[in-house]
Design an enzyme around this catalytic site. Structure first.
Site, PDB file in Angstrom:
ATOM      1  N   TRP A 149       0.802  -1.225   0.000  1.00 51.65           N
ATOM      2  CA  TRP A 149       0.000   0.000   0.000  1.00 51.65           C
ATOM      3  C   TRP A 149       0.840   1.282   0.000  1.00 51.65           C
ATOM      4  O   TRP A 149       0.279   2.368  -0.078  1.00 51.65           O
ATOM      5  CB  TRP A 149      -0.900   0.001   1.255  1.00 51.65           C
ATOM      6  CG  TRP A 149      -0.191  -0.462   2.504  1.00 51.65           C
ATOM      7  CD1 TRP A 149      -0.245  -1.705   3.057  1.00 51.65           C
ATOM      8  CD2 TRP A 149       0.719   0.284   3.325  1.00 51.65           C
ATOM      9  NE1 TRP A 149       0.559  -1.787   4.164  1.00 51.65           N
ATOM     10  CE2 TRP A 149       1.161  -0.565   4.357  1.00 51.65           C
ATOM     11  CE3 TRP A 149       1.201   1.600   3.294  1.00 51.65           C
ATOM     12  CZ2 TRP A 149       2.066  -0.155   5.340  1.00 51.65           C
ATOM     13  CZ3 TRP A 149       2.110   2.004   4.264  1.00 51.65           C
ATOM     14  CH2 TRP A 149       2.522   1.140   5.275  1.00 51.65           C
ATOM     15  N   ASN A 150       2.165   1.174   0.149  1.00 48.18           N
ATOM     16  CA  ASN A 150       2.919   2.429   0.335  1.00 48.18           C
ATOM     17  C   ASN A 150       3.059   3.241  -0.956  1.00 48.18           C
ATOM     18  O   ASN A 150       3.132   4.468  -0.921  1.00 48.18           O
ATOM     19  CB  ASN A 150       4.280   2.179   0.987  1.00 48.18           C
ATOM     20  CG  ASN A 150       5.135   1.194   0.244  1.00 48.18           C
ATOM     21  OD1 ASN A 150       4.633   0.375  -0.540  1.00 48.18           O
ATOM     22  ND2 ASN A 150       6.435   1.232   0.467  1.00 48.18           N
ATOM     23  N   LYS A 173      -2.659  -9.409  -6.627  1.00 44.26           N
ATOM     24  CA  LYS A 173      -3.436  -8.947  -5.483  1.00 44.26           C
ATOM     25  C   LYS A 173      -2.764  -7.683  -4.996  1.00 44.26           C
ATOM     26  O   LYS A 173      -1.693  -7.713  -4.403  1.00 44.26           O
ATOM     27  CB  LYS A 173      -3.474  -9.977  -4.351  1.00 44.26           C
ATOM     28  CG  LYS A 173      -4.469  -9.569  -3.274  1.00 44.26           C
ATOM     29  CD  LYS A 173      -4.145 -10.137  -1.907  1.00 44.26           C
ATOM     30  CE  LYS A 173      -3.070  -9.385  -1.190  1.00 44.26           C
ATOM     31  NZ  LYS A 173      -3.363  -7.963  -0.892  1.00 44.26           N
ATOM     32  N   GLU A 176      -5.366  -3.926  -0.251  1.00 46.04           N
ATOM     33  CA  GLU A 176      -6.786  -3.625  -0.030  1.00 46.04           C
ATOM     34  C   GLU A 176      -6.974  -2.176   0.439  1.00 46.04           C
ATOM     35  O   GLU A 176      -8.010  -1.573   0.186  1.00 46.04           O
ATOM     36  CB  GLU A 176      -7.388  -4.583   1.019  1.00 46.04           C
ATOM     37  CG  GLU A 176      -7.658  -5.992   0.502  1.00 46.04           C
ATOM     38  CD  GLU A 176      -6.401  -6.786   0.181  1.00 46.04           C
ATOM     39  OE1 GLU A 176      -5.345  -6.513   0.798  1.00 46.04           O
ATOM     40  OE2 GLU A 176      -6.467  -7.679  -0.685  1.00 46.04           O
ATOM     41  N   GLU A 248      10.782  -8.681  -2.591  1.00 45.28           N
ATOM     42  CA  GLU A 248      11.304  -7.342  -2.286  1.00 45.28           C
ATOM     43  C   GLU A 248      10.718  -6.978  -0.930  1.00 45.28           C
ATOM     44  O   GLU A 248       9.542  -6.644  -0.828  1.00 45.28           O
ATOM     45  CB  GLU A 248      10.884  -6.373  -3.396  1.00 45.28           C
ATOM     46  CG  GLU A 248      11.735  -5.140  -3.464  1.00 45.28           C
ATOM     47  CD  GLU A 248      11.201  -4.044  -2.584  1.00 45.28           C
ATOM     48  OE1 GLU A 248      11.596  -4.021  -1.391  1.00 45.28           O
ATOM     49  OE2 GLU A 248      10.412  -3.236  -3.057  1.00 45.28           O
ATOM     50  N   LEU A 249      11.560  -7.098   0.127  1.00 50.62           N
ATOM     51  CA  LEU A 249      11.036  -7.061   1.494  1.00 50.62           C
ATOM     52  C   LEU A 249      11.504  -5.808   2.233  1.00 50.62           C
ATOM     53  O   LEU A 249      11.919  -4.840   1.621  1.00 50.62           O
ATOM     54  CB  LEU A 249      11.435  -8.352   2.211  1.00 50.62           C
ATOM     55  CG  LEU A 249      11.045  -9.627   1.441  1.00 50.62           C
ATOM     56  CD1 LEU A 249      11.539 -10.875   2.151  1.00 50.62           C
ATOM     57  CD2 LEU A 249       9.558  -9.688   1.186  1.00 50.62           C
ATOM     58  N   CYS A 282      10.470   1.410   1.664  1.00 49.82           N
ATOM     59  CA  CYS A 282      11.397   0.353   2.093  1.00 49.82           C
ATOM     60  C   CYS A 282      12.857   0.810   2.021  1.00 49.82           C
ATOM     61  O   CYS A 282      13.712   0.222   2.670  1.00 49.82           O
ATOM     62  CB  CYS A 282      11.172  -0.913   1.278  1.00 49.82           C
ATOM     63  SG  CYS A 282      11.137  -0.622  -0.484  1.00 49.82           S
ATOM     64  N   GLU A 379      12.460  -2.128  11.470  1.00 47.92           N
ATOM     65  CA  GLU A 379      12.176  -1.052  10.524  1.00 47.92           C
ATOM     66  C   GLU A 379      10.955  -0.261  11.006  1.00 47.92           C
ATOM     67  O   GLU A 379       9.873  -0.839  11.164  1.00 47.92           O
ATOM     68  CB  GLU A 379      11.863  -1.695   9.171  1.00 47.92           C
ATOM     69  CG  GLU A 379      11.528  -0.737   8.072  1.00 47.92           C
ATOM     70  CD  GLU A 379      11.078  -1.465   6.798  1.00 47.92           C
ATOM     71  OE1 GLU A 379      10.547  -2.585   6.902  1.00 47.92           O
ATOM     72  OE2 GLU A 379      11.268  -0.896   5.721  1.00 47.92           O
TER      73      GLU A 379
END
Ligand code: NAD
Length: 478
Positions: A149-150, A173, A176, A248-249, A282, A379
């Protein structure tokens, strides 16, 4: 003008409403701005069937024709920039100028991968006469993509662009909380002539959707951007089917500020960049390790500029930082600040939520934070910076690497030898010197350690969405 779109799923080239839905809130006002249809298992099965048919058509479509569709969709989104940006600000909260830039960045991702679609070259391996060894790359198949969502527009663009440019079909997906960006991409691709089933967009219960899709043999790649915890969970699910993943975390980006740098310029740039997207990035610079000889001056300038940040509803002119995207971030930041202060950190500015409505949190700077504080390892994903002194570059690099993350890392210096040591010594997929930019369409982006693996963008990006096949061809039977 209320340009927030009517929300749908997009399956097999059709817009679809469903029996149940979810509210979408404006995080600056906490008001409901839309209802998002939730996909059922049967909707997901329809998406899988459509994606199988879409893959048969699209993988046989010449790369140059795939590129045309992507370029046309990007041109349509550029024309619709204002409408899309307004929707992003409504659902995410970011200032309208930042939303406008995000739309353009999303278009650039589509355009870059469109160009790359025509350049996924293989190679011919030198061989004996009468034999050819040819390496070539083919689209991997149906992709299950998950975007956060960022960045409601540019994050789904990255996944969609990579998959479609490579000749795959994708079931995405998107988040939401922020569905409008992804819906606008689907609309542009639909208008640009993308065949049905190549892109399918679903929303609903994230765990139910990922669990259902990843178990299917048809899904040949799981591409996820989000938290490390969820990334590890999805990687575990995928491993049971030997399905490759692109992950991509999270990051926890360090910034090493050397004693030779322009202190004021580095501090102001850092403070502005830290507060961009309310720190929900991130690659957001978070752990600042500053040489002790310039620590006081740097901290003072950083704190001054951070405290000056204009916070408010992203639609209002002059606002530099909007609310956090959801109330989960408020709780996370409050906990991290309280923990750091209890352990002896100094609060230089901010530290608290702001009067509501809306999920607003003050631009926050902590200094002299002990290593044992949770924020040194976790983080914050919000407008929170930690500034600590270091006695040497080696100590800075050691501290920078002392977390499980390795996505982006930064340094400020004019010395070539320092820059070289930073580039070599920092454990991160992206190291930037004298700039806090880490991710462009033309550069490969991704992490090491718990920040994930695989790369998006650059010439490397499309290869995640392709398999490498070797062809051995002998002119006579041997
Ligand atoms: P979260 O871990 O609950 O969710 C992160 C993302 O993963 C969301 O988009 C969510 O919809 C999705 N998700 C959650 N469970 C899932 C599942 N089982 N299957 C598929 N998708 C699933 O956390 P959150 O509160 O939404 O975000 C907080 C943390 O997420 C942040 O601290 C940050 O580390 C991380 N995050 C990272 C990025 C990034 O760009 N790398 C973006 C957004 C969030």
């Amino acid at each position: 003008m209320n340009s927030y779109p009517d929300l749908h799923l997009y399956i097999n080239g059709q817009w679809r409403k469903t029996a149940s839905d979810l509210p979408v809130l404006n995080p600056a006002t906490e008001e409901e701005i839309g209802r998002l249809p939730k996909a059922s298992i049967s909707d997901l099965d329809d998406a899988l069937e459509a994606a199988a048919a879409g893959f048969r058509v699209w993988s046989q479509t010449p790369p140059v024709d795939r590129a045309k569709v992507l370029f046309k969709a990007a041109a349509l989104m550029r024309d619709r920039q204002e409408e899309i940006a307004t929707a992003i600000t409504a659902e995410h909260g970011k200032p309208l100028p930042q939303a406008r830039l995000e739309v353009i960045r999303g278009c650039e991702f589509l355009e870059w991968d469109a160009g790359e679609a025509t350049r996924t070259y293989g190679r011919v391996i030198p061989s004996a006469p009468g034999v050819r060894y040819i390496v070539h790359h083919q689209p991997i198949g149906t992709v299950a993509g998950f975007s956060p969502w960022n960045f409601p527009m540019s994050q789904p663009c990255r996944k969609i662009a990579g998959a479609i440019a490579a000749g795959c079909s994708i079931i995405l997906k998107a988040a939401e909380e922020t569905p409008a960006g992804a819906l606008h991409i689907a609309r542009a691709l639909d208008d640009a002539g993308l065949p049905p089933g190549v892109l399918n967009l679903v929303f609903g219960d994230p765990a139910e959707i990922s669990d259902h899709l990843i178990r299917k043999d048809q899904v040949r790649l799981v591409a996820f951007t989000g938290s490390t915890a969820v990334g590890k969970h999805l990687t575990t699910l995928a491993a049971q089917h030997m399905t490759p993943v692109l992950m991509e975390l999270g990051g926890h980006a360090p910034v090493i500020v050397c004693e030779d740098t322009d202190v004021e310029a580095a501090a102001v740039t850092s403070a502005v960049r830290k507060m961009r997207n309310a720190g929900q990035v991130c690659t957001s610079p978070t752990r600042f390790f500053v040489h002790e000889s310039i620590f006081d001056a740097y901290t003072e300038s950083f704190v001054r500029r951070a405290a000056e940040t204009v916070v408010g509803n992203g639609v209002d002119p002059g606002v530099e930082m909007g609310p956090l995207a959801n109330d989960r971030r408020i709780d996370a930041l409050t906990t991290l600040v309280e923990d750091a202060l209890a352990q002896g950190a100094e609060l230089k500015t901010g530290g608290r939520t702001m009067d509501g409505p809306g999920y607003f949190f003050q631009p926050t700077v902590l200094a002299n934070v002990p290593d044992s504080a949770r924020v040194m390892q976790e983080e914050p994903f919000g407008p929170l910076a930690v500034i600590n002194p270091v006695a040497s570059l080696d100590q800075g690099i050691e501290q920078a690497n002392a977390v499980p993350y390795g996505l982006a890392a930064y340094g400020f210096t004019n010395r070539a030898d320092y820059a070289d040591r930073l580039c070599e010594g920092l454990e991160a997929g992206n190291v930037s010197i004298n700039t806090l930019e880490a991710s462009l369409p033309e550069t490969p982006f991704g992490g090491v350690k718990s920040s994930g693996f695989g790369r998006e963008g650059g010439t490397e990006g499309l290869h995640n969405y392709m398999i490498t096949k070797n062809l051995s061809h002998s002119l006579s039977i041997v």
